[in-house]
Every structure is written in C-alpha cells, then in structure tokens.
Design a protein around this motif. Structure first.
Motif, PDB file in Angstrom:
ATOM      1  N   LEU A 492       0.841  -1.197   0.000  1.00 51.45           N
ATOM      2  CA  LEU A 492       0.000   0.000   0.000  1.00 51.45           C
ATOM      3  C   LEU A 492       0.876   1.247   0.000  1.00 51.45           C
ATOM      4  CD1 LEU A 492      -2.627  -1.110   2.663  1.00 51.45           C
ATOM      5  CD2 LEU A 492      -3.012  -0.914   0.204  1.00 51.45           C
ATOM      6  N   THR A 521      -3.996  -2.963 -14.429  1.00 51.76           N
ATOM      7  CA  THR A 521      -4.240  -1.829 -13.522  1.00 51.76           C
ATOM      8  C   THR A 521      -5.680  -1.342 -13.688  1.00 51.76           C
ATOM      9  OG1 THR A 521      -3.752   0.105 -14.928  1.00 51.76           O
ATOM     10  CG2 THR A 521      -1.858  -1.074 -14.018  1.00 51.76           C
ATOM     11  N   GLU A 523      -7.687   2.079 -12.675  1.00 51.80           N
ATOM     12  CA  GLU A 523      -7.405   3.432 -12.177  1.00 51.80           C
ATOM     13  C   GLU A 523      -8.567   4.374 -12.466  1.00 51.80           C
ATOM     14  OE1 GLU A 523      -3.100   4.550 -13.182  1.00 51.80           O
ATOM     15  OE2 GLU A 523      -3.438   2.768 -14.415  1.00 51.80           O
ATOM     16  N   PHE A 546     -13.919  -0.308  -8.562  1.00 48.44           N
ATOM     17  CA  PHE A 546     -12.606  -0.938  -8.338  1.00 48.44           C
ATOM     18  C   PHE A 546     -12.770  -2.414  -7.976  1.00 48.44           C
ATOM     19  CE2 PHE A 546     -10.907   3.449  -7.469  1.00 48.44           C
ATOM     20  CZ  PHE A 546      -9.958   3.422  -8.463  1.00 48.44           C
ATOM     21  N   LEU A 562      -2.713  -3.595 -10.021  1.00 46.28           N
ATOM     22  CA  LEU A 562      -2.729  -2.283  -9.357  1.00 46.28           C
ATOM     23  C   LEU A 562      -4.180  -1.821  -9.252  1.00 46.28           C
ATOM     24  CD1 LEU A 562      -0.454   0.771  -9.887  1.00 46.28           C
ATOM     25  CD2 LEU A 562      -2.907   1.104  -9.938  1.00 46.28           C
ATOM     26  N   ILE A 563      -4.600  -1.529  -8.043  1.00 47.10           N
ATOM     27  CA  ILE A 563      -5.945  -0.994  -7.804  1.00 47.10           C
ATOM     28  C   ILE A 563      -5.781   0.453  -7.367  1.00 47.10           C
ATOM     29  CG2 ILE A 563      -7.998  -1.161  -6.324  1.00 47.10           C
ATOM     30  CD1 ILE A 563      -7.810  -3.351  -8.360  1.00 47.10           C
ATOM     31  N   GLU A 565      -7.415   2.738  -5.799  1.00 47.37           N
ATOM     32  CA  GLU A 565      -7.672   3.186  -4.425  1.00 47.37           C
ATOM     33  C   GLU A 565      -8.524   2.175  -3.694  1.00 47.37           C
ATOM     34  OE1 GLU A 565      -9.811   6.881  -2.084  1.00 47.37           O
ATOM     35  OE2 GLU A 565      -9.300   7.141  -4.198  1.00 47.37           O
ATOM     36  N   MET A 566      -8.183   1.893  -2.442  1.00 48.20           N
ATOM     37  CA  MET A 566      -9.016   1.038  -1.587  1.00 48.20           C
ATOM     38  C   MET A 566      -9.954   1.944  -0.796  1.00 48.20           C
ATOM     39  SD  MET A 566      -6.872  -2.127  -0.130  1.00 48.20           S
ATOM     40  CE  MET A 566      -6.435  -3.485  -1.191  1.00 48.20           C
ATOM     41  N   THR A 571     -13.686  -3.313  -1.809  1.00 51.49           N
ATOM     42  CA  THR A 571     -12.419  -3.292  -2.561  1.00 51.49           C
ATOM     43  C   THR A 571     -11.283  -3.844  -1.702  1.00 51.49           C
ATOM     44  OG1 THR A 571     -13.215  -1.278  -3.632  1.00 51.49           O
ATOM     45  CG2 THR A 571     -10.922  -1.836  -3.994  1.00 51.49           C
ATOM     46  N   GLY A 575      -9.002  -7.063  -2.556  1.00 53.69           N
ATOM     47  CA  GLY A 575      -7.553  -6.922  -2.668  1.00 53.69           C
ATOM     48  C   GLY A 575      -6.809  -7.935  -1.819  1.00 53.69           C
ATOM     49  N   SER A 587      -1.812  -0.864  -4.179  1.00 57.00           N
ATOM     50  CA  SER A 587      -2.964   0.045  -4.083  1.00 57.00           C
ATOM     51  C   SER A 587      -2.611   1.258  -3.227  1.00 57.00           C
ATOM     52  CB  SER A 587      -4.171  -0.688  -3.488  1.00 57.00           C
ATOM     53  OG  SER A 587      -5.329   0.107  -3.638  1.00 57.00           O
ATOM     54  N   THR A 588      -3.561   2.187  -3.133  1.00 60.56           N
ATOM     55  CA  THR A 588      -3.360   3.416  -2.340  1.00 60.56           C
ATOM     56  C   THR A 588      -4.488   3.571  -1.331  1.00 60.56           C
ATOM     57  OG1 THR A 588      -4.647   4.940  -3.736  1.00 60.56           O
ATOM     58  CG2 THR A 588      -2.379   4.527  -4.395  1.00 60.56           C
TER      59      THR A 588
END
Length: 745
Positions: A492, A521, A523, A546, A562-563, A565-566, A571, A575, A587-588
């Motif tokens: 993360l 990804t 996004e 997502f 790549l996700i 945003e969680m 989500t 993940g 992820s972010t």
C-alpha cells in the motif's frame, strides 16, 4: 544676498568640488555650505536614486559613520513626490495639511525628523535631479534665511536650484554609470554602431517595433537589450518570468487596454510585492496616473520589453496562437455588467471570446506546470483564477463577474456535465491539446454562496518515473525492492491527495514491468501510461467499480494487479483475497502514516490474520519543496536548528546521520529562476513499514498504533519527519519544510 557674479563663482566652485571627488558622499561636506550659501537656506539633503530599488537615499557623514535616510518614490513624502512627478515643488508650510492635499491627496510631511532633531521646517524647495530625461535623485532645500525668510523660496531660487540639479545630474550620471540614450550601452559594448542606433531610433517612435528590429535584424538577445535599458533608466530590468511573477491583483483594477496601449504591467512576486513594469519608466505623468489608480503605498519600478509586458498582461509578444491572448479576450468580453442580461449565460458559453478564455487558462496552466486550476467566484467583484504551482496557490487572473456563469458553462460542456444543474456538485473529465500533446483534466464543480466554483486537476501525462529517481533513502530503496520482488502479497502507498502516490506506484510498476510479467491496472483516472501494462479506466457512474475490476482481473491470469484506491470495504476485501491467492497487489489509501493504515483497514472490517499475512509493506509519503539549484548556498546551522534536528530525529537514532561539527545546512537565497522563494520543484519524503513476525503478532492482537509504530521503528522504519531531516542534511530541502511535515517548531 548673492550678486550675479558671486552666484556664478559659487556655481563654478560647485562644479570643481564635484570634479575633485570620486563620489557625491565624499564631496558632500564641501558641497553643502556652497549650495546653502547660494540659496540662502538653513539645511539641505541630496537624495540619490537607488537603481535596484524604488526609493531615494540621502547619506550624511557624521564622523566616521554614515547616516542614511530612505524615502520611497511615492506621495508619502515631499522628496518622494518630487521624484515620482519629476517636477519641482515649493512648499510654503509643510505643516499645513490642506496645502499638502491640494498638491496631491496622499502627500504627507514626516514630522518625525523635526521632532527627533528639535528642529522646525518652515518651508521647502525640492527639485528633481534629471539627466537625459531620467530621474537621478532629488535635492531638498529647507528654510529660507535672510531678508526673504518670511516670503520663503522665490522663482529665482527655483531657477538657481534647477541650474544646480543639472550640474548634479551630470555628476550622478557619471557616478552611476548611466547613458544618455536608451541604447547607448549597445554602442559602448560594440553590439551596434552609433550610426545604426541613431537610424533605428529615427525610424520609429514605437519601442515594440525598435525591440523587434533589434532582435530580428541585429540579432541582439533580449537580456542584452534589457540591460542597456536598465543602465539608461536606472531601474532593474525584468524579463518575462511567469514562474516568478504574476499579475498583481488590486482593489481598483486598471483598464487592460490602457495598460496594453502604454506598455505597462503591474506584477507581483511570490511574496505579493508589487512592481510597476514599464517600457519607458521615465514617463512621470504615466507613472502618476498608474500610482493614483493603484492606490498602494509601496511598489518597485522596473523596465521591461514591450513584448514581455504584453505577455504579463495575458498578451503574447511572441504570438499566442489562434486562441488569442488574455488581455485581448478580456477586452473583448468587456468588464461591464450591463453588457449581459440574465438570459445570456447559457447562450454565451459558446461565444468565441469565452471559448478562447477557457482555452487560454488551460494552456497557461500547462505552460507553468500547475497541478490545479481554481475558478473561485466572489460575492462582490470579479471571479479569481488561481493556479497551484509547486504546491502553492497563486492568483493568476480575474474574469468579470458578469461572465462567470458563461465560463463555468463552457467548462461543463467540455467535461460533458449538465450545464442546467447548478445546485449539486458534479465530476467529469476534459482533454485539450498543448504543443501537440493531449492533456487530460479532471473537473469538479462545487456550488458556493457566490456561485458555482470549479477545480480542475491537470493529470500527469507521459511515462513512469524510474524508481531510482524517486529520491528514496538508501535503506528505504533496498527494503522496498525486496518487498516488491515477493511473488504475492499487498503493498500500500498512503498519503493525502496530491502527495504523489500514483507516481510512486507507477515507478514500482516500471521496475516490475518485464516481459515475463502480466500486469493489470484499474485506475480512476488513468494518468500515467506504460507499454506492457493492461490499463483499465473504472467508471462508478455505470457501476464499474474498483472491486468489480479487481474480480474481473482475477479471471485474466495476472501476476501483478494495481488498484487505484481502496476506498471501501468491498475493494479492500477483494484486494486481500487477490494477494492471498498468489498475486502481487498494489494500491493506495488516504491515511496520514504507515502504522495508522493498519488500524484504518482493520476498522473497515478486515480480518487481522488475513491482512497481516497478505501485507508485505506500507509506504507513506508526502511532497516537500526542494531548494532551488540555481541559488542554493551552504551555511552553518544555528544551535536552535541543531537542537531541532536532534529533537525531531530522536537521540536514539541520531547517530545514523553521522552529523559533522560544525553542521552545514543548505538554503536558497532566492533568484529569478525560483521567483525569489529559494525553492524550485518538489521531492518525496517517505515512511516505509515492513511486515515482520513481531509486527504480525501485534496486528493479530489489534494493539494500539503507538505499539505498532514502536515495533516498526525497531524493524527499520523511519518516520516521515526523520526522512525529511535526512533530506535536510543531504541538502535537498530546509528546516522550514520539515516543520510543515512535522507541525513542530
């Protein structure tokens, strides 16, 4: 009373005294009694104009020390007003405020000098010292003596003072290295012949035409022309530096067409200090008009090339393409509320001027590397256009309030939003071309009490940044590389909006992106593109979230996912599941620090055992401003700064920095390249938490953030503040930026 012959003798003596001394300050002690004798006066001051400042300085030697009196060239003093107007002035009674107001509404007499010196100023004779139509200084004579004491200074005194200032003007010009003509310095340096300069000046009165011919026909660079003008007019030269200067926003807005016609721009630096930029700064009547309209006490005066001045006004000396220039567009749409009635807003959104105005704003933002554009309505007054450059918001321009709705409607049309809906926020995207490159912009409209506001985020375009260019500390880079080499797990990257999370994730993907890896990804939006990646744009509006994208990816045989945003429980669960089934998931999340991220995810309802098994690491980051490379300098740290570094880094870990004694730090002096701020660009500070058996056991027990942080520190994590201090020692940034990250002093 002086006779004709004695007057001439004294004038000759004045000339001789000036010739015998290298500077006016050296000559002053001999000069003062001669001039006072000539004019039958009690006291005098000679104010010299300082070339790099908009003020006048009188210097007096008292023993071995020199006393200075500075006054701005403005109506706030008698000498300042004479310097501004470039006209002689006789004040019969400086204590008579009505008399001063009749000369200029803001003219003041500073009584402090009288009070401090137990002196009474009865009358003043003040004359500008000119040479080649350029202000060199001001001569101020105080209190007429003798038989004419009661009448004060006469017309004859004025004429005699004028003759004296001509002699002084010649001396000043020699002393300050000035020139008789605006282009004389080009002859002196051999750039042009005297004949060529004379012919050029005869051929046209328009300075813009002259400058264009100097550049195109004589191949003379703009800075060289600017330096010649600076030496002649005795003011600094300012070129077109949009990163350093922006249009000055004042209460009374000067008419754009008037400024454009006279080649005048009022600009301000990053500290909002105003400067009047003029093609001909010796034009006193024009300067008086500007000063009156601006209504501000302190400002600088500088000389600029006409094409640069037009660029500051929004007009481009070098041509701005088909969309036109800001000043032309604003002139076209006008500034009067009466020009539009209540029904025109929706009709006028496609008017050519509005279309070009929005295009100009977007192109200016891209040119200045702005990250965001803010269109801010005001309850009373014009709409402000602001841009965030290097993380700092700056006023760029104003749009008449009468055209605010039309500008918003135009942006909405470009972003495919509902122009009729003004009561609720809307989100969308638009794209425009700049220098042949497609630039994408995320648009958010927000209804305010003053009208609809718009914030546009300019999305990063181009490829990924190499991981070694991210300015990670050596320890962090080594640990991060080992984390992302693991075949499965979840990494993360956390931090607030605009902290560079997407850039970091794509740098990691760039490192992992090899032919033997399949990378998907998801996004929102897709900002950075890389060859070899399968990139998907999610669209929550149509139900493509997502979580849905992640489940779809699992059926597409990925190695790395790549996700973007969680942002919700669904989500986050998906993940974790993906990482536990043999995939590396990146992820972010929007959290403040790495340890806090763990508790945030557990609060979302994640199973502590599953999360701790899945997580390989958490990287928290911020962006801080870096010191300008053009003007950085080293200095010895103060005891307070050394104490701050010890306190913030922690005595337990301070040995890691190997601090030398004395400790040398870096700061930016401020230069043209950085807008006198001392900063240019930004870099990341990082906090990398790695998962260890000890930390996993704390997560199983759902222990407090402080306990998890202590364990992570023992495992090798260093906080954001510690990383920022490391970058201070390294010379990338300064203590002030650390204080912003830490919130400590």
């Amino acid at each position: 009373m002086n006779t004709e012959s004695s007057t001439q003798n004294l004038l000759i003596q004045v000339t001789q005294v000036l010739e015998n001394h290298a500077s006016l300050l050296d000559a002053y002690s001999e000069l003062e009694p001669l001039i006072l004798n000539l004019l039958d006066a009690e006291r005098m001051s000679i104010f010299q104009r300082r070339r790099q400042h908009q003020d006048l300085v009188a210097r007096f030697k008292t023993g071995k020390s020199t006393v200075e009196i500075k006054v701005p060239i403005s109506p706030l003093s008698v000498a300042g007003y004479v310097g501004l107007s470039q006209r002689p002035l006789v004040v019969a009674d400086p204590y008579n405020e009505e008399l001063l107001k009749s000369i200029h509404p803001r003219l003041r007499f500073n009584r402090k000098f009288d009070k401090d010196n137990n002196f009474k100023t009865n009358n003043i004779l003040c004359v500008p010292i000119m040479n080649a139509d350029v202000l060199m200084g001001v001569m101020q004579i105080i209190n007429k003596k003798g038989e004419n004491e009661l009448e004060g200074f006469s017309q004859k005194d004025l004429e005699l003072a004028h003759e004296l200032t001509q002699i002084l003007g010649n001396k000043f010009r020699y002393e300050l290295g000035g020139t008789n003509g605006p282009l004389d310095f080009l002859v002196h340096t051999g750039s042009m012949s005297e004949k060529a300069v004379a012919e050029l000046l005869e051929s046209s009165d328009d300075m813009r035409t002259i400058v264009q011919r100097l550049i195109s026909e004589f191949r003379i660079a703009e800075p060289v022309i600017g330096n010649a003008l600076s030496i002649h007019y005795q003011v600094p030269f300012i070129g077109y530096l949009p990163d350093k200067y922006h249009p000055y926003q004042s209460e009374s807005r000067l008419n754009e067409s008037y400024l454009k016609r006279n080649y005048v721009a009022v600009i301000a630096d990053a500290h909002d200090k105003p400067t009047v930029l003029m093609a001909e700064p010796n034009n006193a009547s024009l300067l008086m008009e500007i000063e009156s309209a601006l209504g501000i006490d302190k400002y600088e005066i500088a000389v600029g090339l006409p094409n640069h001045i037009l660029q500051y006004l929004g007009g481009g000396g070098g041509g701005g393409g088909a969309m036109g220039e800001m000043s032309d567009i604003l002139d076209e749409i006008g500034t009067s509320n009466e020009e539009l009635d209540d029904h025109v807003d929706e009709m006028s959104d496609d008017a050519p001027a509005i279309v070009r105005l929005v295009s100009r704003i977007l192109h200016d933002a891209k040119r200045t590397n702005a990250s965001d554009i803010h269109i801010d309505p005001e309850k009373s007054g014009p709409t402000r256009v602001r841009m965030r450059i290097d993380g700092v918001c700056r006023d760029i321009n104003q749009v008449p309030a009468s055209h605010h709705s039309a500008v918003i409607a135009r942006i909405k049309i470009m972003a495919n939003l509902n122009i009729a809906e003004k009561r609720i926020p809307q989100d969308g995207k638009l794209a425009f071309k700049a220098s042949g490159q497609l630039v994408e912009v995320r648009v958010a409209t927000i209804p305010t009490v003053a009208g609809e506001g718009v914030v546009m985020r300019i999305l990063a375009s181009g490829g990924a940044m190499p991981i070694e260019k991210m300015n990670l500390a050596e320890n962090n880079l080594t640990r991060l590389e080992s984390m992302i080499k693991k075949p499965h797990g979840i990494l993360l990257v956390v931090g607030p909006t605009g902290s560079g999370k997407t850039t970091t994730l794509h740098a990691v993907l760039g490192y992992l992106n090899t032919p033997d890896k399949k990378i998907w990804t998801a996004e929102d939006p897709v900002e950075i593109t890389q060859p070899g990646l399968q990139q998907v744009q999610v669209s929550p509006k149509i139900g493509f979230t997502f979580a849905q994208a992640l489940r779809a990816f699992l059926r597409a045989d990925p190695d790395i996912i790549l996700i973007g945003e969680m942002r919700d429980k669904e989500t986050a669960h998906a993940g974790i599941e993906a990482s536990l089934t043999g995939h590396l998931v990146l992820s972010t999340l929007h959290t403040n620090s790495a340890p806090e991220t763990i508790t945030r995810l557990l609060d979302l309802g994640l199973d502590p055992v599953n999360f701790s098994d899945a997580c390989v690491g958490i990287l928290a980051q911020r962006l801080i401003r870096t010191i300008c490379p053009n003007c950085k300098e080293q200095y010895e740290a103060t005891p307070e700064e050394v104490a701050f570094i010890h306190r913030q880094y922690g005595d337990e870990y301070i040995h890691e920095l190997n601090l030398p004694s004395p400790l040398m730090l870096t700061r930016g002096k401020g230069c043209e390249a950085c807008g006198d701020t001392g900063y240019k660009g930004r870099t990341g500070v990082h906090e990398l938490l790695g998962m260890t058996p000890e930390l996993r056991s704390l997560i199983y027990k759902e222990e407090s953030v402080s306990k998890m942080k202590d364990q992570a520190m023992n495992d090798g994590m260093r906080t954001l503040v510690q990383d920022a201090i490391y970058k201070v020692i390294k010379g990338d940034t300064d203590i002030a930026q650390v204080q912003i990250v830490s919130g400590a002093e």
